[in-house]
Design a protein around this motif. Sequence first.
Motif, short mmCIF file in Angstrom:
data_model
loop_
_atom_site.label_atom_id
_atom_site.label_comp_id
_atom_site.label_asym_id
_atom_site.label_seq_id
_atom_site.Cartn_x
_atom_site.Cartn_y
_atom_site.Cartn_z
N ALA A 35 138.68 121.04 85.47
CA ALA A 35 137.92 122.07 84.75
C ALA A 35 139.13 122.41 84.01
N THR A 36 138.66 122.93 82.43
CA THR A 36 139.92 123.20 81.42
C THR A 36 139.34 124.78 81.18
N TYR A 37 140.44 125.42 80.92
CA TYR A 37 140.15 126.87 80.44
C TYR A 37 141.06 127.18 79.01
N PRO A 38 140.36 126.74 78.11
CA PRO A 38 141.27 126.75 76.79
C PRO A 38 141.97 128.14 76.45
N ARG A 39 140.95 129.14 76.52
CA ARG A 39 141.57 130.47 76.28
C ARG A 39 142.94 130.92 76.94
N GLU A 40 142.83 130.57 78.20
CA GLU A 40 144.06 130.91 79.10
C GLU A 40 145.08 129.67 78.93
N ASP A 41 144.74 128.39 78.36
CA ASP A 41 145.67 127.41 78.25
C ASP A 41 145.92 126.78 79.74
N ARG A 42 144.89 126.81 80.51
CA ARG A 42 145.15 126.12 81.96
C ARG A 42 144.15 125.45 82.18
N VAL A 43 144.25 124.24 83.46
CA VAL A 43 143.52 123.28 83.70
C VAL A 43 143.51 123.27 85.41
N VAL A 44 142.59 122.69 86.04
CA VAL A 44 142.54 122.62 87.23
C VAL A 44 142.32 120.94 87.56
N ILE A 45 143.34 120.58 88.49
CA ILE A 45 143.60 119.33 88.66
C ILE A 45 143.42 118.74 90.15
N GLU A 46 142.55 117.73 90.53
CA GLU A 46 142.27 117.90 91.71
C GLU A 46 143.52 117.27 92.61
N GLY A 47 143.46 118.06 93.73
CA GLY A 47 144.53 117.58 94.89
C GLY A 47 146.00 118.50 94.39
N VAL A 48 146.05 118.86 93.39
CA VAL A 48 147.22 119.63 92.73
C VAL A 48 147.15 121.03 92.86
N ASN A 49 148.42 121.63 93.09
CA ASN A 49 148.36 123.41 93.00
C ASN A 49 147.54 123.73 94.20
N MET A 50 147.46 123.32 95.36
CA MET A 50 146.33 123.96 96.55
C MET A 50 146.87 125.29 96.83
N ILE A 51 145.85 126.05 96.79
CA ILE A 51 145.88 127.52 97.28
C ILE A 51 144.89 127.79 98.50
N LYS A 52 145.35 128.87 99.10
CA LYS A 52 144.51 129.33 100.27
C LYS A 52 143.61 130.57 99.52
N LYS A 53 142.40 130.55 99.85
CA LYS A 53 141.54 131.58 99.49
C LYS A 53 140.84 132.12 100.68
N HIS A 54 140.95 133.58 100.89
CA HIS A 54 140.36 134.07 102.08
C HIS A 54 139.05 134.83 101.72
N THR A 55 137.94 134.42 102.33
CA THR A 55 136.60 134.71 101.77
C THR A 55 136.01 135.56 103.11
N LYS A 56 135.38 136.27 102.46
CA LYS A 56 134.55 137.34 103.68
C LYS A 56 133.29 136.93 103.81
N GLU A 57 132.53 137.07 105.06
CA GLU A 57 131.28 136.64 105.28
C GLU A 57 130.34 137.60 104.68
N THR A 58 129.30 137.23 104.15
CA THR A 58 128.47 137.95 103.62
C THR A 58 127.04 137.55 103.85
N ASN A 59 126.06 138.47 103.65
CA ASN A 59 124.47 137.98 103.67
C ASN A 59 123.88 138.03 102.38
N GLN A 60 124.59 138.04 101.38
CA GLN A 60 124.14 137.64 100.08
C GLN A 60 123.94 136.39 99.59
N GLY A 61 123.23 136.01 98.86
CA GLY A 61 123.11 134.60 98.34
C GLY A 61 121.70 134.20 98.40
N PRO A 62 121.50 132.94 98.11
CA PRO A 62 119.91 132.36 97.95
C PRO A 62 119.41 131.78 99.16
N ARG A 63 120.46 131.32 100.08
CA ARG A 63 119.84 131.00 101.38
C ARG A 63 120.36 131.71 102.61
#
Length: 95
Positions: A25-53
């Motif tokens: 993906a590219t983000y031209p306004r921020e001059d940033r890109v996402v590259i597969e397998g590069v700059n791996m980060i960990k994101k903590h997500t919360k369990e939710t009951n929201q969503g389509p399924r």
Amino acid sequence: MHVKKGDLVQVIAGKDKGAKGHVIATYPREDRVVIEGVNMIKKHTKETNQGPRGAKTGGVQTMEGRIHVSNVKKIKDEKPADKKADKAEETGEDS
């Protein structure tokens, strides 16, 4: 931006210097890109009951982070293995 989605790039600066991958993906306004397998980060997500399924599972997810476009260099997909051999083929010469 000198890169677009799907381009093969190499990281030229930062902790992942030398790594190669395709642009996800590219983000031209921020001059940033996402590259597969590069700059791996960990994101903590919360369990939710929201969503389509229904319920969405939580936990720690590993995903690619954004990297500044000035830290990547576009490289060509096809590299000739030996320029001398390719030139000889074109002219019909024997090595």
